[in-house]
Design a protein around this motif. Structure first.
Motif, PDB file in Angstrom:
ATOM      1  N   VAL A  15       4.319   9.277  -8.361  1.00 15.79           N
ATOM      2  CA  VAL A  15       5.320   9.388  -9.391  1.00 15.79           C
ATOM      3  C   VAL A  15       4.456   9.687 -10.672  1.00 15.79           C
ATOM      4  N   GLU A  16       3.220   8.982 -10.942  1.00 18.18           N
ATOM      5  CA  GLU A  16       2.428   9.251 -12.151  1.00 18.18           C
ATOM      6  C   GLU A  16       1.848  10.578 -12.209  1.00 18.18           C
ATOM      7  N   GLU A  17       1.410  11.043 -10.793  1.00 19.69           N
ATOM      8  CA  GLU A  17       0.626  12.571 -10.788  1.00 19.69           C
ATOM      9  C   GLU A  17       1.649  13.697 -11.212  1.00 19.69           C
ATOM     10  N   TYR A  18       3.062  13.357 -10.833  1.00 20.49           N
ATOM     11  CA  TYR A  18       4.090  14.499 -10.979  1.00 20.49           C
ATOM     12  C   TYR A  18       5.073  14.221 -12.143  1.00 20.49           C
ATOM     13  N   GLN A  19       4.486  13.086 -12.917  1.00 16.71           N
ATOM     14  CA  GLN A  19       5.543  12.485 -13.871  1.00 16.71           C
ATOM     15  C   GLN A  19       7.018  12.559 -13.675  1.00 16.71           C
ATOM     16  N   VAL A  20       7.301  11.840 -12.675  1.00 17.19           N
ATOM     17  CA  VAL A  20       8.479  11.390 -12.110  1.00 17.19           C
ATOM     18  C   VAL A  20       9.419  10.566 -13.088  1.00 17.19           C
ATOM     19  N   ASP A  21      10.543  11.019 -13.159  1.00 17.02           N
ATOM     20  CA  ASP A  21      11.500  10.075 -14.254  1.00 17.02           C
ATOM     21  C   ASP A  21      12.623   9.239 -13.428  1.00 17.02           C
ATOM     22  N   LYS A  22      12.486   9.649 -11.997  1.00 20.29           N
ATOM     23  CA  LYS A  22      13.785   8.822 -11.229  1.00 20.29           C
ATOM     24  C   LYS A  22      13.330   8.873  -9.926  1.00 20.29           C
ATOM     25  N   VAL A  23      13.418   8.023  -9.086  1.00 19.49           N
ATOM     26  CA  VAL A  23      13.234   8.136  -7.424  1.00 19.49           C
ATOM     27  C   VAL A  23      14.686   7.881  -6.821  1.00 19.49           C
ATOM     28  N   GLU A  31       0.859  -1.151   0.108  1.00 17.85           N
ATOM     29  CA  GLU A  31       0.195   0.177  -0.093  1.00 17.85           C
ATOM     30  C   GLU A  31       0.735   1.471  -0.042  1.00 17.85           C
ATOM     31  N   ASP A  32       1.923   1.120   0.762  1.00 19.45           N
ATOM     32  CA  ASP A  32       2.959   2.384   0.859  1.00 19.45           C
ATOM     33  C   ASP A  32       3.323   2.577  -0.620  1.00 19.45           C
ATOM     34  N   ILE A  33       3.789   1.786  -1.149  1.00 15.96           N
ATOM     35  CA  ILE A  33       4.345   1.573  -2.535  1.00 15.96           C
ATOM     36  C   ILE A  33       3.543   2.074  -3.663  1.00 15.96           C
ATOM     37  N   SER A  34       2.270   1.638  -3.270  1.00 10.97           N
ATOM     38  CA  SER A  34       1.063   2.108  -4.521  1.00 10.97           C
ATOM     39  C   SER A  34       0.998   3.661  -4.214  1.00 10.97           C
ATOM     40  N   ARG A  35       1.027   4.028  -2.977  1.00  9.23           N
ATOM     41  CA  ARG A  35       0.741   5.637  -2.839  1.00  9.23           C
ATOM     42  C   ARG A  35       1.918   6.418  -3.427  1.00  9.23           C
ATOM     43  N   ILE A  36       3.161   5.965  -3.530  1.00 13.84           N
ATOM     44  CA  ILE A  36       4.201   6.424  -4.037  1.00 13.84           C
ATOM     45  C   ILE A  36       4.064   6.533  -5.438  1.00 13.84           C
ATOM     46  N   GLN A  37       3.667   5.192  -6.030  1.00 11.80           N
ATOM     47  CA  GLN A  37       3.425   5.131  -7.568  1.00 11.80           C
ATOM     48  C   GLN A  37       2.263   6.231  -8.064  1.00 11.80           C
ATOM     49  N   GLU A  38       1.411   6.548  -7.317  1.00  9.59           N
ATOM     50  CA  GLU A  38       0.426   7.609  -7.751  1.00  9.59           C
ATOM     51  C   GLU A  38       1.001   8.664  -7.870  1.00  9.59           C
ATOM     52  N   ALA A  83      13.291  -0.112  -2.038  1.00 10.55           N
ATOM     53  CA  ALA A  83      13.665   0.402  -3.467  1.00 10.55           C
ATOM     54  C   ALA A  83      13.454  -0.864  -4.316  1.00 10.55           C
ATOM     55  N   VAL A  84      13.789  -1.914  -3.987  1.00 10.02           N
ATOM     56  CA  VAL A  84      13.536  -3.178  -5.081  1.00 10.02           C
ATOM     57  C   VAL A  84      12.105  -3.358  -5.489  1.00 10.02           C
ATOM     58  N   LEU A  85      11.435  -3.346  -4.481  1.00 10.38           N
ATOM     59  CA  LEU A  85       9.880  -3.395  -4.824  1.00 10.38           C
ATOM     60  C   LEU A  85       9.167  -2.260  -5.478  1.00 10.38           C
ATOM     61  N   LEU A  86       9.854  -1.022  -5.066  1.00 11.25           N
ATOM     62  CA  LEU A  86       9.481   0.159  -5.782  1.00 11.25           C
ATOM     63  C   LEU A  86       9.811   0.271  -7.082  1.00 11.25           C
ATOM     64  N   LYS A  87      10.920  -0.250  -7.604  1.00 11.49           N
ATOM     65  CA  LYS A  87      11.681  -0.216  -8.846  1.00 11.49           C
ATOM     66  C   LYS A  87      10.678  -1.140  -9.771  1.00 11.49           C
ATOM     67  N   GLU A  88      10.268  -2.353  -9.171  1.00 14.94           N
ATOM     68  CA  GLU A  88       9.201  -3.354  -9.890  1.00 14.94           C
ATOM     69  C   GLU A  88       8.108  -2.448 -10.340  1.00 14.94           C
ATOM     70  N   LYS A  89       7.548  -1.670  -9.305  1.00 10.27           N
ATOM     71  CA  LYS A  89       6.156  -1.089  -9.556  1.00 10.27           C
ATOM     72  C   LYS A  89       6.146  -0.099 -10.206  1.00 10.27           C
ATOM     73  N   VAL A  90       7.101   0.682 -10.202  1.00 12.27           N
ATOM     74  CA  VAL A  90       7.290   2.148 -11.067  1.00 12.27           C
ATOM     75  C   VAL A  90       7.908   1.985 -12.373  1.00 12.27           C
ATOM     76  N   LYS A  91       8.726   0.996 -12.480  1.00 14.49           N
ATOM     77  CA  LYS A  91       9.378   0.881 -13.839  1.00 14.49           C
ATOM     78  C   LYS A  91      10.260   2.072 -14.357  1.00 14.49           C
ATOM     79  N   ILE A  92      10.491   2.861 -13.266  1.00 11.54           N
ATOM     80  CA  ILE A  92      11.488   3.885 -13.699  1.00 11.54           C
ATOM     81  C   ILE A  92      12.976   3.702 -12.816  1.00 11.54           C
TER      82      ILE A  92
END
Length: 141
Positions: free
Chosen positions: A48-56, A39-46, A79-88
């Motif tokens: 990332v998408e809202e602000y059109q982030v290219d890198k974390v 859930e934490d990672i999904s909130r960050i993914q949102e 970081a590993v789980l986030l990278k899998e989710k956001v694909k950046i």
């Protein structure tokens, strides 16, 4: 290129964003951890998408001697789980003393304890991100 900085804590996640040119970092928000990593990672993914982030950039809490402890292992896992989710790209960035520096900055700004508590995580995230941006700028020269 917009870059996001994260200060991952046990109870909160500080979030910062760079300007679109990637020169400066500003604190964005502090997310309350829900106890569910997905859930934490999904909130960050949102975000990332809202602000059109290219890198974390994820703060990597190493010990003062440079070794990795349990907090660093949690940051690596996040970081590993986030990278899998956001694909950046997701980069771990040494954050030693970032919270101490954030606290000092807020004390110098004469913020009350209550106000400091509300913003310290996003200020720490901004310091982590600004350190990364500064390094990248110097590396380009």
């Amino acid at each position: 290129m917009r870059i996001m900085g994260l200060d991952i804590g046990e109870k909160t996640i500080g979030v910062a964003l760079s300007d679109p040119l990637g020169w400066t970092a500003q604190g964005l928000t502090t997310l309350q951890r829900r106890g569910n990593l997905e859930e934490d990672i999904s909130r960050i993914q949102e975000l990332v998408e809202e602000y059109q982030v290219d890198k974390v950039v994820v703060g990597y809490p190493r010990n003062m001697d440079g070794s990795s402890g349990p907090q660093a292992a949690r940051a690596e896992n996040f970081a590993v789980l986030l990278k899998e989710k956001v694909k950046i790209p997701v980069i771990l960035w040494d954050e030693r003393l970032s919270t101490v520096a954030a606290e000092r900055t807020l004390l110098e700004a004469d913020l009350s304890r209550r106000k400091r508590k509300k913003v310290i995580d996003r200020v720490a995230a901004a310091l982590i991100l600004q350190g990364y941006l500064y390094y990248e700028e110097k590396r380009k020269k």
